[in-house]
Design a protein around this motif. Structure first.
Motif, PDB file in Angstrom:
ATOM      1  N   GLN A  71      35.085  49.856  53.711  1.00  0.00           N
ATOM      2  CA  GLN A  71      34.974  49.095  54.950  1.00  0.00           C
ATOM      3  C   GLN A  71      33.528  48.827  55.491  1.00  0.00           C
ATOM      4  N   LEU A  72      32.706  49.744  55.439  1.00  0.00           N
ATOM      5  CA  LEU A  72      31.415  49.762  55.892  1.00  0.00           C
ATOM      6  C   LEU A  72      30.459  48.972  55.130  1.00  0.00           C
ATOM      7  N   SER A  73      30.729  49.193  53.955  1.00  0.00           N
ATOM      8  CA  SER A  73      29.888  48.292  52.738  1.00  0.00           C
ATOM      9  C   SER A  73      30.257  47.078  53.005  1.00  0.00           C
ATOM     10  N   ASP A  74      31.595  46.695  52.825  1.00  0.00           N
ATOM     11  CA  ASP A  74      31.984  45.265  52.674  1.00  0.00           C
ATOM     12  C   ASP A  74      31.534  44.545  54.100  1.00  0.00           C
ATOM     13  N   SER A  75      31.621  45.138  55.321  1.00  0.00           N
ATOM     14  CA  SER A  75      31.115  44.771  56.680  1.00  0.00           C
ATOM     15  C   SER A  75      29.494  44.562  56.769  1.00  0.00           C
ATOM     16  N   LEU A  76      28.909  45.488  56.150  1.00  0.00           N
ATOM     17  CA  LEU A  76      27.396  45.290  55.952  1.00  0.00           C
ATOM     18  C   LEU A  76      26.799  44.050  55.155  1.00  0.00           C
ATOM     19  N   ILE A  77      27.683  43.910  53.954  1.00  0.00           N
ATOM     20  CA  ILE A  77      27.360  42.875  53.145  1.00  0.00           C
ATOM     21  C   ILE A  77      27.585  41.534  53.665  1.00  0.00           C
ATOM     22  N   THR A  78      28.825  41.300  54.501  1.00  0.00           N
ATOM     23  CA  THR A  78      29.218  40.236  54.905  1.00  0.00           C
ATOM     24  C   THR A  78      28.372  39.744  55.968  1.00  0.00           C
ATOM     25  N   LEU A  79      27.957  40.787  56.933  1.00  0.00           N
ATOM     26  CA  LEU A  79      27.145  40.382  58.111  1.00  0.00           C
ATOM     27  C   LEU A  79      25.532  40.657  57.747  1.00  0.00           C
ATOM     28  N   SER A  80      25.150  40.658  56.479  1.00  0.00           N
ATOM     29  CA  SER A  80      23.868  41.004  56.135  1.00  0.00           C
ATOM     30  C   SER A  80      23.075  39.587  56.663  1.00  0.00           C
ATOM     31  N   PRO A  81      23.595  38.338  56.798  1.00  0.00           N
ATOM     32  CA  PRO A  81      22.644  37.394  57.312  1.00  0.00           C
ATOM     33  C   PRO A  81      22.351  37.529  58.674  1.00  0.00           C
ATOM     34  N   LEU A  82      22.959  38.196  59.596  1.00  0.00           N
ATOM     35  CA  LEU A  82      22.740  38.459  61.111  1.00  0.00           C
ATOM     36  C   LEU A  82      21.188  38.780  60.989  1.00  0.00           C
ATOM     37  N   PHE A  83      20.941  39.695  60.151  1.00  0.00           N
ATOM     38  CA  PHE A  83      19.639  40.463  60.079  1.00  0.00           C
ATOM     39  C   PHE A  83      18.230  39.557  59.773  1.00  0.00           C
ATOM     40  N   ALA A  84      18.784  38.298  59.232  1.00  0.00           N
ATOM     41  CA  ALA A  84      17.723  37.327  58.997  1.00  0.00           C
ATOM     42  C   ALA A  84      17.343  36.211  59.996  1.00  0.00           C
ATOM     43  N   HIS A  85      17.984  36.461  61.071  1.00  0.00           N
ATOM     44  CA  HIS A  85      17.976  35.512  62.351  1.00  0.00           C
ATOM     45  C   HIS A  85      16.535  35.788  62.877  1.00  0.00           C
ATOM     46  N   LYS A  86      16.352  37.114  63.365  1.00  0.00           N
ATOM     47  CA  LYS A  86      15.112  37.470  64.256  1.00  0.00           C
ATOM     48  C   LYS A  86      14.650  38.783  63.581  1.00  0.00           C
ATOM     49  N   PRO A  87      13.611  39.091  64.071  1.00  0.00           N
ATOM     50  CA  PRO A  87      12.872  40.441  63.516  1.00  0.00           C
ATOM     51  C   PRO A  87      13.734  41.582  63.627  1.00  0.00           C
ATOM     52  N   TYR A  88      14.406  41.680  64.506  1.00  0.00           N
ATOM     53  CA  TYR A  88      15.208  42.900  64.844  1.00  0.00           C
ATOM     54  C   TYR A  88      16.565  42.582  65.089  1.00  0.00           C
ATOM     55  N   PHE A  89      17.556  43.410  65.345  1.00  0.00           N
ATOM     56  CA  PHE A  89      18.860  42.998  65.220  1.00  0.00           C
ATOM     57  C   PHE A  89      19.438  42.228  66.514  1.00  0.00           C
ATOM     58  N   MET A  90      19.231  40.782  66.003  1.00  0.00           N
ATOM     59  CA  MET A  90      19.731  39.807  67.387  1.00  0.00           C
ATOM     60  C   MET A  90      18.924  39.679  68.365  1.00  0.00           C
ATOM     61  N   ALA A  91      17.573  40.066  67.933  1.00  0.00           N
ATOM     62  CA  ALA A  91      16.491  39.947  69.098  1.00  0.00           C
ATOM     63  C   ALA A  91      15.086  39.904  68.634  1.00  0.00           C
ATOM     64  N   ASP A  92      14.273  39.627  69.252  1.00  0.00           N
ATOM     65  CA  ASP A  92      12.831  39.490  68.893  1.00  0.00           C
ATOM     66  C   ASP A  92      12.053  40.719  69.055  1.00  0.00           C
ATOM     67  N   GLU A  93      12.732  41.610  69.897  1.00  0.00           N
ATOM     68  CA  GLU A  93      11.943  42.882  70.153  1.00  0.00           C
ATOM     69  C   GLU A  93      13.036  44.061  70.004  1.00  0.00           C
ATOM     70  N   PHE A  94      12.246  44.998  69.355  1.00  0.00           N
ATOM     71  CA  PHE A  94      12.960  46.357  69.166  1.00  0.00           C
ATOM     72  C   PHE A  94      13.614  46.865  70.339  1.00  0.00           C
ATOM     73  N   GLY A  95      15.087  46.942  70.360  1.00  0.00           N
ATOM     74  CA  GLY A  95      15.917  47.527  71.320  1.00  0.00           C
ATOM     75  C   GLY A  95      16.935  48.399  71.151  1.00  0.00           C
ATOM     76  N   TRP A  96      17.879  48.877  72.228  1.00  0.00           N
ATOM     77  CA  TRP A  96      18.956  49.837  71.922  1.00  0.00           C
ATOM     78  C   TRP A  96      19.685  49.536  70.817  1.00  0.00           C
ATOM     79  N   CYS A  97      19.983  48.492  70.326  1.00  0.00           N
ATOM     80  CA  CYS A  97      20.844  48.435  69.085  1.00  0.00           C
ATOM     81  C   CYS A  97      20.148  48.512  67.888  1.00  0.00           C
TER      82      CYS A  97
END
Length: 204
Positions: free
Chosen positions: A134-160
């Motif tokens: 489940q974790l592997s499949d989810s990370l692979i599926t949602l991998s494109p989310l990591f391409a949109h911004k330098p950090y996870f869904m954000a321009d700055e490093f944050g809590w996520c």
């Protein structure tokens, strides 16, 4: 354990092990550039720990008369008390959105990760196999989310990112090997995050 009486009352003391939650709090403290005393504990838990945390778990963050032992509470305490190097956005709407995103990370990914990182004495192979897929499949599926911004869904490093980085650091330990081609955004994200000085200090 460190004798808190030997340390100035205003100083932060972190009782931690090498587990995921302890890593999160160490990274959090390093990102906020806060000075703290680290008491590294291993298999044995001193009896004094019960006085600070009735659940006898790590990490525990102590300052003056307060002792905190849940990572979200620790985060909120430090974020409210120390206003430099904020890890949430400025507006109430954005902060609410990021808190909800952090909640989803914990609910969707960290629950599975912790199942794989559980102590060998309580390790359930059947549950672990399901969690791993489940974790592997989810990370692979949602991998494109990591391409949109330098950090996870954000321009700055944050809590996520504080929550995600220690999990991704343990992929090998969990037996998860992501396909490099389709998971490239995750690997690039890992490189950016793991090279931060705060992260390097958090794994020493």
């Amino acid at each position: 354990m460190i004798d808190a009486n030997d340390i100035p009352s205003s100083q932060l003391i972190l009782y931690a092990d090498d587990g995921y939650d302890s890593h999160v709090v160490r990274l959090l403290l390093e990102e906020k550039k806060l000075e703290y005393y680290l008491s590294r504990l291993h298999s044995e838990r001193p009896e004094d720990l019960t006085e600070l945390n009735p659940y006898h778990t790590l990490p525990v963050l102590q300052q003056r008369e307060i002792a905190l032992y849940e990572i979200n509470v620790i985060f909120e305490y430090l974020e409210e008390r120390y206003h430099t190097n904020k890890l949430l956005p400025e507006t109430p709407q954005e902060r609410a959105q990021f808190r909800q995103l952090a909640w989803r990370i914990q609910r969707d990914w960290l629950v599975l990760g912790k199942r794989l990182l559980t102590h060998p004495d309580s390790f359930n192979k059947a549950q672990a196999a399901v969690a791993k897929k489940q974790l592997s499949d989810s990370l692979i599926t949602l991998s494109p989310l990591f391409a949109h911004k330098p950090y996870f869904m954000a321009d700055e490093f944050g809590w996520c990112d504080v929550l995600l980085a220690p999990l991704l650091w343990r992929l090998d330990e969990m037996g998860i090997e992501l396909p490099r081609a389709i998971s490239r955004p995750i690997f690039e994200y890992q490189t950016r995050v793991f090279e931060r000085s705060s992260f390097q200090k958090s794994v020493r």
